[in-house]
Design a protein around this motif. Structure first.
Motif, PDB file in Angstrom:
ATOM      1  N   ARG A  94      -2.619  90.574 -82.426  1.00 38.89           N
ATOM      2  CA  ARG A  94      -4.051  90.427 -82.716  1.00 38.89           C
ATOM      3  C   ARG A  94      -4.501  91.419 -83.795  1.00 38.89           C
ATOM      4  NH1 ARG A  94      -7.763  87.976 -78.934  1.00 38.89           N
ATOM      5  NH2 ARG A  94      -6.587  86.738 -77.455  1.00 38.89           N
ATOM      6  N   MET A  95      -3.972  92.639 -83.747  1.00 41.14           N
ATOM      7  CA  MET A  95      -4.327  93.639 -84.756  1.00 41.14           C
ATOM      8  C   MET A  95      -3.833  93.190 -86.131  1.00 41.14           C
ATOM      9  SD  MET A  95      -5.833  96.363 -85.639  1.00 41.14           S
ATOM     10  CE  MET A  95      -6.209  97.250 -84.165  1.00 41.14           C
ATOM     11  N   GLY A  96      -2.641  92.627 -86.180  1.00 40.61           N
ATOM     12  CA  GLY A  96      -2.124  92.113 -87.447  1.00 40.61           C
ATOM     13  C   GLY A  96      -3.004  91.015 -88.008  1.00 40.61           C
ATOM     14  N   TRP A  97      -3.429  90.098 -87.145  1.00 44.52           N
ATOM     15  CA  TRP A  97      -4.322  89.029 -87.582  1.00 44.52           C
ATOM     16  C   TRP A  97      -5.658  89.593 -88.043  1.00 44.52           C
ATOM     17  CZ3 TRP A  97      -3.093  86.042 -82.537  1.00 44.52           C
ATOM     18  CH2 TRP A  97      -1.894  85.335 -82.678  1.00 44.52           C
ATOM     19  N   ALA A 100      -9.455  90.798 -92.301  1.00 47.96           N
ATOM     20  CA  ALA A 100     -10.323  91.748 -92.996  1.00 47.96           C
ATOM     21  C   ALA A 100      -9.947  91.830 -94.471  1.00 47.96           C
ATOM     22  CB  ALA A 100     -10.225  93.125 -92.334  1.00 47.96           C
ATOM     23  N   ALA A 101      -8.651  91.813 -94.765  1.00 42.36           N
ATOM     24  CA  ALA A 101      -8.201  91.842 -96.160  1.00 42.36           C
ATOM     25  C   ALA A 101      -8.651  90.583 -96.887  1.00 42.36           C
ATOM     26  CB  ALA A 101      -6.684  91.991 -96.217  1.00 42.36           C
ATOM     27  N   PHE A 102      -8.592  89.445 -96.209  1.00 46.14           N
ATOM     28  CA  PHE A 102      -9.029  88.189 -96.819  1.00 46.14           C
ATOM     29  C   PHE A 102     -10.508  88.251 -97.175  1.00 46.14           C
ATOM     30  CE2 PHE A 102     -11.018  84.031 -96.397  1.00 46.14           C
ATOM     31  CZ  PHE A 102     -10.324  83.316 -97.357  1.00 46.14           C
ATOM     32  N   PHE A 103     -11.335  88.700 -96.228  1.00 46.91           N
ATOM     33  CA  PHE A 103     -12.775  88.731 -96.473  1.00 46.91           C
ATOM     34  C   PHE A 103     -13.175  89.785 -97.492  1.00 46.91           C
ATOM     35  CE2 PHE A 103     -13.010  86.485 -92.322  1.00 46.91           C
ATOM     36  CZ  PHE A 103     -13.651  85.360 -92.796  1.00 46.91           C
ATOM     37  N   ALA A 134      -3.740  83.225 -99.260  1.00 45.25           N
ATOM     38  CA  ALA A 134      -4.241  81.990 -98.661  1.00 45.25           C
ATOM     39  C   ALA A 134      -5.002  81.132 -99.659  1.00 45.25           C
ATOM     40  CB  ALA A 134      -5.140  82.305 -97.464  1.00 45.25           C
ATOM     41  N   VAL A 135      -5.333  81.686-100.780  1.00 42.18           N
ATOM     42  CA  VAL A 135      -6.157  80.952-101.742  1.00 42.18           C
ATOM     43  C   VAL A 135      -5.301  80.341-102.819  1.00 42.18           C
ATOM     44  CG1 VAL A 135      -8.108  81.104-103.323  1.00 42.18           C
ATOM     45  CG2 VAL A 135      -8.026  82.552-101.316  1.00 42.18           C
TER      46      VAL A 135
END
Length: 81
Positions: A62-65, A70-73, A80-81
């Protein structure tokens, strides 16, 4: 941050605006799916991945996700883009 303030304002305004909050939540979830590129996945795969995440008991996973999200946002995760 503005979206969080809007949600807090709706919650404070009372139960009459809760349907508005539910609609906004669903739209934001759809926006996240599209922004991550997951909107191209078949629904059964997307549902399976979400079920796996929601049923996970692993704090490390869960921490990894959470860190990846957070990095994505923040714009740091471009994979992912």
């Amino acid at each position: 941050m503005d979206r969080i303030n809007n949600v807090v304002a709706i919650l404070r305004s009372g139960p009459a605006r809760l349907p508005e909050l539910a609609i906004r939540k669903n739209k934001l979830l759809g926006d996240v799916v599209a922004a991550t590129g997951a909107d191209h996945l078949p629904l059964d795969i997307l549902a399976g991945a979400l079920l796996e995440a929601s049923e996970s008991d692993s704090d490390i996973q869960r921490m990894g996700w959470a860190l990846r999200g957070a990095a994505f946002f923040s714009g740091a995760d471009q994979s992912a883009v």
